[in-house]
Design a protein around this motif. Structure first.
Motif, PDB file in Angstrom:
ATOM      1  N   ASP A 158     -10.185   3.145   6.879  1.00  0.00           N
ATOM      2  CA  ASP A 158     -10.215   2.913   5.427  1.00  0.00           C
ATOM      3  C   ASP A 158      -8.881   2.372   4.922  1.00  0.00           C
ATOM      4  O   ASP A 158      -8.838   1.456   4.101  1.00  0.00           O
TER       5      ASP A 158
ATOM      6  N   GLU B 110      -8.143  -1.193   3.158  1.00  0.00           N
ATOM      7  CA  GLU B 110      -7.463  -1.239   1.869  1.00  0.00           C
ATOM      8  C   GLU B 110      -6.233  -2.180   1.942  1.00  0.00           C
ATOM      9  O   GLU B 110      -6.012  -3.004   1.054  1.00  0.00           O
TER      10      GLU B 110
ATOM     11  N   TYR C 256       0.845  -1.206   0.000  1.00  0.00           N
ATOM     12  CA  TYR C 256       0.000   0.000   0.000  1.00  0.00           C
ATOM     13  C   TYR C 256       0.881   1.257   0.000  1.00  0.00           C
ATOM     14  O   TYR C 256       0.679   2.196  -0.764  1.00  0.00           O
TER      15      TYR C 256
END
Ligand code: ARG
Length: 559
Positions: free
Chosen positions: A204, A208, A167
């Motif tokens: 969030d 993710e 990420y």
């Protein structure tokens, strides 16, 4: 020696009509070498007074084995006290020291050892020191005894941290093709804490990252490109530190390697009807009637299809059985993983995927002087590399001459400090890491043992000659008897999987050897006594060196 005495006693017992496997132990009573306390057990079995039995035994010993003993006697109410003869000690010593493996019994099992277990993309911390050096020591010892050992590092290479770092990369290099992105160790060291921190604040981001992890686990080829880059960098770094510690692995498999087997494994579980659905998740019940605490079911697949730590361990057992068919698998991990392994071991047995022995060696934590998990001077959770550097610095600053020490020797000493500090404790216990104390040349430390060896080594001459029948004084006798313990020390360590047994013996032996050296002015001697002492000290150093090597400690040229 204990073994020999036990054989003699068993023979005597048999001739007296007692069918019994007896035990002989070293005695704490002054002037007594060994004692046997089994007359009490025999008394119960044969309904006879223990004193009478002990007396019968002692009479027989005197009659038939006279040459072996200086004195055998009974003390009330039925203890058998043994003082062995000098010639018996010396004969046994010569025999033992020329025997292969210092008389340890030979084994020939195939044993997989699972240790190291670092998580890719996160720096190694102090806990990894424990698994690495305890694991390597157990490996060395089991191999020494003749077993075929297979070590597997079992990297944590596909857990939540991977999704988080991926990420981070995607957001730091938004316009680059994955193939072209260049990252390094520095980048990894910053990115993992940054994103894992972010996940704690932002739901969030956390979701993710979890999504990325799941896709990665399912084999997403794009994420695999970044994953491979992360693994390469991190594993190179892990190798560097483990090499420094002389910790090695036959296989560098990771949890991700178990994923290949999940298909077969799940099919097997389904056809054998091993799993139960629980709110959409697949679980294996592992509770047993005799449990005193609640052992929850082993979850192998979550309702969203994701696999878990237990699945990867079951998949790994499946793979190890297939590839190596071992008699035993030993896991050396943090004691806090005990529940996980209870579940996995039970699930494995219950489903019959593996019927060999599964052993969990759970170790305690390394604490600082404040009895809280160890932190380095710079604060924060202790990175292993920082700890190594701090120990090195401490030793260099101990004495001015240490500054000029050659690097190779210095590294051996740093290893000795770290390893002996750790391995002298029963692995299940927490211990306090006191850098200053463990670096000293005096006390129960690695440098003390090394120093003992080096000092004695300087005294040794190349002169030949053979050991006479003499023993010259009590200190001499104590050292010889201590040396005779070595085979049982190795056997006991291997049986219990507890390297501290060897470490503590090494310390006791060193204290006795130093005392021997101080009391007997070895340097000025001439004639047979010089030969005898030279041989005894050679034996002493052979034992110290062999056992240190088993603990992964190597001897520097000087210190
Ligand atoms: N990677 C795990 C951790 O850091 C340790 C792995 C231990 N071995 C195993 N087969 N689960 O907690």
């Amino acid at each position: 020696m204990n073994g020999k005495l036990e054989n003699i006693l068993n023979e005597v017992l048999k001739s007296l009509g007692y069918d019994y496997e007896t035990k002989v132990v070293r005695s704490n009573i002054e002037g007594v070498d060994f004692q046997c306390d089994d007359a009490f057990k025999l008394a119960k079995i044969y309904h006879k007074a223990p004193f009478l039995i002990a007396e019968e035994v002692v009479d027989k010993l005197k009659e038939n084995f006279n040459g072996y003993f200086k004195e055998v006697s009974v003390s009330k109410p039925g203890f058998i006290n043994i003082v062995v003869s000098d010639s018996f000690i010396n004969k046994s010593l010569i025999e033992l020291m020329t025997k292969e493996k210092l008389g340890a019994s030979i084994e020939d099992k195939t044993i997989v050892l699972d240790y190291g277990g670092p998580n890719v993309a996160k720096p190694l911390h102090v806990g990894h020191l424990r698994t690495a050096i305890i694991g390597q020591a157990i490996n060395n010892i089991l191999k020494f005894k003749g077993n075929k050992t297979i070590s597997d590092i079992h990297l944590g290479d596909i857990g939540a941290q991977m999704g988080q770092v991926i990420y981070g990369i995607i957001h730091d290099f938004p316009n680059k093709k994955y193939e072209d992105i260049e990252i390094d160790l520095d980048y990894l060291n910053k990115t993992y804490p940054k994103i894992s921190g972010l996940c704690k604040e932002n739901e969030d981001v956390k979701k993710e990252c979890a999504k990325i992890t799941k896709k990665l686990q399912e084999g997403d080829l794009n994420y695999r490109i970044l994953w491979k880059k992360i693994c390469d960098i991190s594993i190179t770094d892990i190798k560097k530190i483990f090499d420094y510690l002389d910790v090695h692995f036959d296989y560098w498999y990771g949890e991700s390697d178990a994923y290949k087997y999940f298909g077969e494994l799940m099919e097997y579980f389904d056809t054998k009807k091993c799993v139960r659905m629980d709110n959409g998740a697949k679980v294996i019940d592992v509770k047993e009637d005799t449990d005193k605490i609640d052992i929850p079911p082993c979850i192998i697949q979550k309702s969203d299809g994701a696999y878990l730590y237990a699945t990867s361990d079951l998949g790994t057992i499946w793979q190890r059985k297939k590839d190596f068919n071992p008699d035993e698998i030993i896991y050396i991990t943090d004691a806090r993983q005990s529940m996980h392994f209870t579940q996995v071991f039970r699930a494995s047995k219950k489903t019959n995927i593996y019927n060999g022995k599964l052993t969990f060696c759970g170790y305690g934590t390394v604490n600082g002087k404040d009895n809280k998990p160890f932190k380095t001077r710079s604060g924060g959770a202790a990175k292993l590399e920082d700890l190594i550097n701090e120990v090195k610095e401490e030793f260099i600053n101990l004495r001015p001459e240490n500054k000029n020490m050659d690097n190779e020797d210095l590294d051996k000493i740093v290893n000795a400090i770290l390893k002996f500090a750790d391995l002298q404790n029963d692995l299940t216990r927490n211990y306090i890491f006191d850098i200053k104390k463990f670096s000293e040349v005096n006390g129960k430390t690695g440098p003390y043992i090394l120093y003992t060896y080096l000092r004695i080594n300087k005294l040794l001459s190349l002169d030949g000659g053979s050991l006479s029948e003499n023993i010259y004084n009590e200190v001499d006798r104590t050292l010889r008897l201590k040396l005779l313990e070595v085979s049982s020390v190795i056997d006991e360590t291997a049986k219990e999987r507890r390297p501290h047994i060897i470490a503590n013996y090494l310390y006791d032996l060193s204290v006795i050897a130093n005392n021997f050296y101080q009391c007997n002015h070895v340097v000025g001697l001439e004639g047979q006594i010089k030969t005898d002492y030279n041989i005894i000290l050679k034996y002493n150093n052979l034992v110290i060196k062999t056992l240190l090597e088993l603990l992964g400690i190597h001897i520097p040229k000087t210190m």
